[in-house]
Design a protein around this motif. Structure first.
Motif, PDB file in Angstrom:
ATOM      1  N   LEU A 140       0.827  -1.204   0.000  1.00  0.00           N
ATOM      2  CA  LEU A 140       0.000   0.000   0.000  1.00  0.00           C
ATOM      3  C   LEU A 140       0.863   1.256   0.000  1.00  0.00           C
ATOM      4  CD1 LEU A 140      -2.846  -0.996   2.506  1.00  0.00           C
ATOM      5  CD2 LEU A 140      -2.937  -0.960   0.006  1.00  0.00           C
ATOM      6  N   ARG A 141       1.955   1.230   0.729  1.00  0.00           N
ATOM      7  CA  ARG A 141       2.839   2.390   0.755  1.00  0.00           C
ATOM      8  C   ARG A 141       3.521   2.611  -0.599  1.00  0.00           C
ATOM      9  NH1 ARG A 141       5.235   1.287   6.848  1.00  0.00           N
ATOM     10  NH2 ARG A 141       3.699   2.601   7.932  1.00  0.00           N
ATOM     11  N   ASN A 142       3.910   1.539  -1.245  1.00  0.00           N
ATOM     12  CA  ASN A 142       4.508   1.673  -2.570  1.00  0.00           C
ATOM     13  C   ASN A 142       3.503   2.251  -3.568  1.00  0.00           C
ATOM     14  OD1 ASN A 142       6.966   0.643  -1.729  1.00  0.00           O
ATOM     15  ND2 ASN A 142       6.481  -1.456  -2.328  1.00  0.00           N
ATOM     16  N   ALA A 143       2.270   1.752  -3.492  1.00  0.00           N
ATOM     17  CA  ALA A 143       1.221   2.267  -4.375  1.00  0.00           C
ATOM     18  C   ALA A 143       0.952   3.736  -4.080  1.00  0.00           C
ATOM     19  CB  ALA A 143      -0.055   1.446  -4.212  1.00  0.00           C
ATOM     20  N   ALA A 144       0.940   4.092  -2.804  1.00  0.00           N
ATOM     21  CA  ALA A 144       0.689   5.482  -2.422  1.00  0.00           C
ATOM     22  C   ALA A 144       1.750   6.410  -2.996  1.00  0.00           C
ATOM     23  CB  ALA A 144       0.637   5.605  -0.901  1.00  0.00           C
ATOM     24  N   ALA A 145       3.000   5.974  -2.955  1.00  0.00           N
ATOM     25  CA  ALA A 145       4.087   6.797  -3.498  1.00  0.00           C
ATOM     26  C   ALA A 145       3.907   7.016  -4.998  1.00  0.00           C
ATOM     27  CB  ALA A 145       5.430   6.142  -3.210  1.00  0.00           C
ATOM     28  N   THR A 146       3.547   5.953  -5.716  1.00  0.00           N
ATOM     29  CA  THR A 146       3.307   6.078  -7.156  1.00  0.00           C
ATOM     30  C   THR A 146       2.143   7.010  -7.450  1.00  0.00           C
ATOM     31  OG1 THR A 146       4.173   3.872  -7.639  1.00  0.00           O
ATOM     32  CG2 THR A 146       2.639   4.794  -9.233  1.00  0.00           C
ATOM     33  N   LEU A 147       1.061   6.846  -6.719  1.00  0.00           N
ATOM     34  CA  LEU A 147      -0.137   7.634  -6.998  1.00  0.00           C
ATOM     35  C   LEU A 147       0.037   9.098  -6.615  1.00  0.00           C
ATOM     36  CD1 LEU A 147      -2.884   5.069  -5.941  1.00  0.00           C
ATOM     37  CD2 LEU A 147      -2.165   5.681  -8.262  1.00  0.00           C
ATOM     38  N   GLU A 148       0.815   9.365  -5.605  1.00  0.00           N
ATOM     39  CA  GLU A 148       1.070  10.756  -5.243  1.00  0.00           C
ATOM     40  C   GLU A 148       1.843  11.476  -6.356  1.00  0.00           C
ATOM     41  OE1 GLU A 148       2.279  13.363  -1.337  1.00  0.00           O
ATOM     42  OE2 GLU A 148       3.164  11.372  -1.543  1.00  0.00           O
ATOM     43  N   ILE A 149       2.807  10.764  -6.932  1.00  0.00           N
ATOM     44  CA  ILE A 149       3.538  11.333  -8.073  1.00  0.00           C
ATOM     45  C   ILE A 149       2.597  11.551  -9.254  1.00  0.00           C
ATOM     46  CG2 ILE A 149       5.328  10.876  -9.799  1.00  0.00           C
ATOM     47  CD1 ILE A 149       6.833   9.334  -7.563  1.00  0.00           C
ATOM     48  N   GLU A 150       1.792  10.526  -9.560  1.00  0.00           N
ATOM     49  CA  GLU A 150       0.884  10.610 -10.701  1.00  0.00           C
ATOM     50  C   GLU A 150      -0.119  11.751 -10.532  1.00  0.00           C
ATOM     51  OE1 GLU A 150      -0.521   9.130 -14.493  1.00  0.00           O
ATOM     52  OE2 GLU A 150       1.302   8.799 -13.320  1.00  0.00           O
ATOM     53  N   ALA A 151      -0.643  11.896  -9.329  1.00  0.00           N
ATOM     54  CA  ALA A 151      -1.640  12.934  -9.063  1.00  0.00           C
ATOM     55  C   ALA A 151      -1.070  14.326  -9.268  1.00  0.00           C
ATOM     56  CB  ALA A 151      -2.171  12.789  -7.642  1.00  0.00           C
ATOM     57  N   ASN A 152       0.223  14.467  -9.135  1.00  0.00           N
ATOM     58  CA  ASN A 152       0.875  15.760  -9.297  1.00  0.00           C
ATOM     59  C   ASN A 152       1.506  15.944 -10.672  1.00  0.00           C
ATOM     60  OD1 ASN A 152       0.756  17.396  -6.736  1.00  0.00           O
ATOM     61  ND2 ASN A 152       1.407  15.429  -5.906  1.00  0.00           N
ATOM     62  N   GLY A 153       1.251  15.002 -11.565  1.00  0.00           N
ATOM     63  CA  GLY A 153       1.851  15.063 -12.888  1.00  0.00           C
ATOM     64  C   GLY A 153       0.934  15.691 -13.921  1.00  0.00           C
ATOM     65  N   VAL A 154       1.478  15.881 -15.105  1.00  0.00           N
ATOM     66  CA  VAL A 154       0.723  16.362 -16.271  1.00  0.00           C
ATOM     67  C   VAL A 154       0.719  15.232 -17.286  1.00  0.00           C
ATOM     68  CG1 VAL A 154       0.528  18.115 -18.068  1.00  0.00           C
ATOM     69  CG2 VAL A 154       1.470  18.728 -15.822  1.00  0.00           C
ATOM     70  N   THR A 155      -0.483  14.790 -17.679  1.00  0.00           N
ATOM     71  CA  THR A 155      -0.556  13.537 -18.433  1.00  0.00           C
ATOM     72  C   THR A 155      -1.353  13.651 -19.726  1.00  0.00           C
ATOM     73  OG1 THR A 155      -2.433  12.835 -17.041  1.00  0.00           O
ATOM     74  CG2 THR A 155      -0.244  12.081 -16.399  1.00  0.00           C
ATOM     75  N   ASP A 156      -1.613  14.879 -20.201  1.00  0.00           N
ATOM     76  CA  ASP A 156      -2.266  14.956 -21.515  1.00  0.00           C
ATOM     77  C   ASP A 156      -1.202  15.049 -22.613  1.00  0.00           C
ATOM     78  OD1 ASP A 156      -2.577  18.254 -22.300  1.00  0.00           O
ATOM     79  OD2 ASP A 156      -2.157  17.738 -20.221  1.00  0.00           O
ATOM     80  N   ASN A 157      -1.641  15.185 -23.854  1.00  0.00           N
ATOM     81  CA  ASN A 157      -0.730  15.164 -25.004  1.00  0.00           C
ATOM     82  C   ASN A 157      -1.363  15.935 -26.155  1.00  0.00           C
ATOM     83  OD1 ASN A 157       1.584  14.006 -26.560  1.00  0.00           O
ATOM     84  ND2 ASN A 157      -0.072  13.063 -27.717  1.00  0.00           N
ATOM     85  N   PRO A 158      -0.615  16.757 -26.898  1.00  0.00           N
ATOM     86  CA  PRO A 158       0.800  17.073 -26.664  1.00  0.00           C
ATOM     87  C   PRO A 158       0.952  18.030 -25.482  1.00  0.00           C
ATOM     88  CG  PRO A 158      -0.056  18.397 -28.454  1.00  0.00           C
ATOM     89  CD  PRO A 158      -1.162  17.459 -28.074  1.00  0.00           C
ATOM     90  N   LEU A 159       2.178  18.164 -25.010  1.00  0.00           N
ATOM     91  CA  LEU A 159       2.474  19.083 -23.913  1.00  0.00           C
ATOM     92  C   LEU A 159       3.060  20.373 -24.484  1.00  0.00           C
ATOM     93  CD1 LEU A 159       3.912  16.573 -21.309  1.00  0.00           C
ATOM     94  CD2 LEU A 159       1.605  17.532 -21.437  1.00  0.00           C
ATOM     95  N   ILE A 160       2.652  21.472 -23.887  1.00  0.00           N
ATOM     96  CA  ILE A 160       3.020  22.797 -24.381  1.00  0.00           C
ATOM     97  C   ILE A 160       4.126  23.375 -23.509  1.00  0.00           C
ATOM     98  CG2 ILE A 160       2.171  25.088 -24.954  1.00  0.00           C
ATOM     99  CD1 ILE A 160       0.905  22.760 -26.555  1.00  0.00           C
ATOM    100  N   PHE A 161       5.212  23.776 -24.143  1.00  0.00           N
ATOM    101  CA  PHE A 161       6.324  24.394 -23.431  1.00  0.00           C
ATOM    102  C   PHE A 161       6.379  25.852 -23.864  1.00  0.00           C
ATOM    103  CE2 PHE A 161       6.957  19.912 -23.334  1.00  0.00           C
ATOM    104  CZ  PHE A 161       7.440  19.674 -22.051  1.00  0.00           C
TER     105      PHE A 161
END
Length: 502
Positions: free
Chosen positions: A291-312
């Motif tokens: 559960l802790r490993n999953a939590a670490a992954t999901l916390e990163i994912e929740a704070n990420g940008v995951t659409d496409n394309p990405l605008i710089f």
């Protein structure tokens, strides 16, 4: 009503948990200049007529089709409406709320090319708790959670339905619809927010029930007059797993000062207890680590940008990539499923042990008059049925890929249903633990006048305040419902038990 400020890219797991529980989220205003700069970069791309995926081209296999300036708004509206092709029951409102907040935080990082007004509409929906009605099936967890996020975006266009104050209403009656600009429809429906929201909701439930299982497991150990020697810290220090060490410590704390435990040391000739008692630190500790490993992954994912394309915005580029592929979420969901499944499997084995007089030393099926009464015979069968369901559901979703979009999207994560199954699995686990709670308390009743420890006696008293001791057979289902309700919350309140703790 709890309110919190979302800091895009920096939100804590506790923030997402609070939103799932009903907190209203608003954006840190400091993020808006980056949003505006990203939208301006998209406008510049359109003005230059540079071909950029999803901005002035078709989608998926149709990416080579160039779209003229006059049709760019229609392109974005079309992708929303055509992709709103979900089926199945509506998503639970708390999960929808979490999904909207995740999408808001992603867009607000200024890498999606969405205008401030569109971000503001999403923020307003969260502030007013206007939740789109979103079918829960249809995502394969790659190229984004397209169908469910399209239903979310459709509500922003005034299409479909929303839920406001528990009432289902046409979206057009509640929302002032937005006209989508270049890239905006794609940005709204591309990303992993559906899968991530369900995975987070499953994680929160799994953590809560994990803690409850420590209490019911300790109470079952008491009912069986099991030994606490297997929880000696020296044993677990030699192996070194953090979760195992912490679970053993929690079980020792739950059983400390028990007169039932003391009687075991005096008059019990058993040398070793069954694994369902003795190996609780090893099994439950491994579940905690998952559960802790999953939590670490999901916390990163929740704070990420995951659409496409990405605008710089700093370079004016639109870069196509694959952040929408939800493989990390799929793996996290699979590991949460394993933890839920094994927590229930171990609990059911404790119930089976308690109803068997040859193993527990207690009256058969935990009834004072077996034969005339069946006691806990069928609740154990029910627990076995629920555990079997969870075993079937625990098969990894992430290993099953079906190519989509004419083989353009030729490997997908299946994170959508991998995460969605977790809440149903958690419901099964809650019921198994409710049955164990009843059985363990009944077993301890037979040891009177010996008492257990202070925390376990409090747990027994909590149950007995709603469910009396079973003398003779009675209608069992209401007892199980009461116990399950206690497992979901009150049972662990005030107890220092390990958890995800992020």
């Amino acid at each position: 009503m709890t309110k919190l400020v979302l800091y895009p890219g920096k939100a804590a797991l506790a923030d997402w948990r609070a939103i799932h529980q009903g907190a209203r989220a608003s954006l840190d205003p400091a993020c808006m200049p980056a949003v505006a700069a990203s939208a301006a970069a998209v406008e510049a791309i359109v003005a230059r007529h540079d071909p950029a995926y999803g901005i002035n081209t078709g989608f998926g296999k149709l990416a080579s089709v160039k779209i003229g300036d006059a049709d760019l708004e229609t392109l974005q509206r079309n992708i929303v409406l055509s992709h709103a092709a979900g089926v199945g029951d509506p998503m639970p409102v708390p999960v929808v709320r979490l999904m909207l907040a995740l999408k808001l935080a992603s867009l607000a990082q200024g890498a999606s090319g969405v205008r401030p007004a569109t971000v503001a509409l999403l923020e307003e929906m969260l502030a007013r708790d206007v939740m789109p009605v979103i079918p829960c099936q249809g995502s394969v967890g790659a190229s984004g959670d397209l169908a469910p996020l399209a239903h979310m975006a459709a509500a922003m266009l005034g299409v479909g339905e929303v839920i406001v104050e528990g009432e289902r209403r046409p979206a057009a009656e509640v929302i002032a619809p937005v006209t989508l600009g270049a890239k905006e429809g794609l940005a709204l429906l591309n990303g992993t927010q559906f899968s991530t929201a369900y995975a987070l909701a499953g994680l929160f439930e799994a953590e809560r029930l994990f803690r409850a299982a420590l209490v019911t497991g300790a109470l079952s150990t008491e009912a069986a007059k099991g030994s606490d020697t297997p929880f000696d810290p020296r044993i677990h220090a030699l192996r070194g797993h953090r979760g195992q060490i912490e679970v053993a410590e929690a079980l020792r704390g739950l059983m400390a000062g028990s007169a039932i435990r003391a009687s075991h040391a005096i008059d019990d000739e058993r040398v070793q207890d069954p694994y369902c008692l003795r190996c609780q630190p090893q099994v439950m500790g491994a579940c905690l680590d998952l559960l802790r490993n999953a939590a670490a992954t999901l916390e990163i994912e929740a704070n990420g940008v995951t659409d496409n394309p990405l605008i710089f915005a700093e370079t004016g580029e639109a870069l196509s990539g694959g952040n929408f592929h939800a493989e990390p979420v799929a793996f996290a969901a699979d590991t949460i499923a394993l933890a839920i499944c094994e927590t229930g499997s171990l609990a059911e084995r404790r119930v089976a042990m308690l109803v068997d007089p040859a193993l527990s030393g207690l009256p058969a099926f935990l009834t004072p008059r077996p034969g005339l009464n069946s006691g806990f015979m069928i609740p154990q069968v029910t627990a076995a049925a629920l555990v079997s369901e969870n075993k079937q559901r625990a098969y990894p979703a992430s290993v099953d890929s079906i190519p989509t979009s004419a083989n353009q999207e030729d490997h997908v994560s299946m994170a959508g249903h991998g995460a969605r199954r977790l809440l149903a699995m958690a419901d099964n686990l809650a019921n198994v633990l409710g049955i164990e709670y009843l059985a363990a308390a009944q077993g301890c009743d037979f040891h009177a006048p010996l008492a257990s420890s202070e925390p376990l006696e409090a747990a027994r008293a909590l149950l007995r305040g709603r469910v009396p001791h079973l003398e003779d057979d009675r209608y069992f289902a209401p007892d199980m419902a009461e116990a399950t309700a206690l497992v979901r919350g009150p049972l662990t309140q005030g107890l220092a038990l390990p958890g995800v703790a992020r």
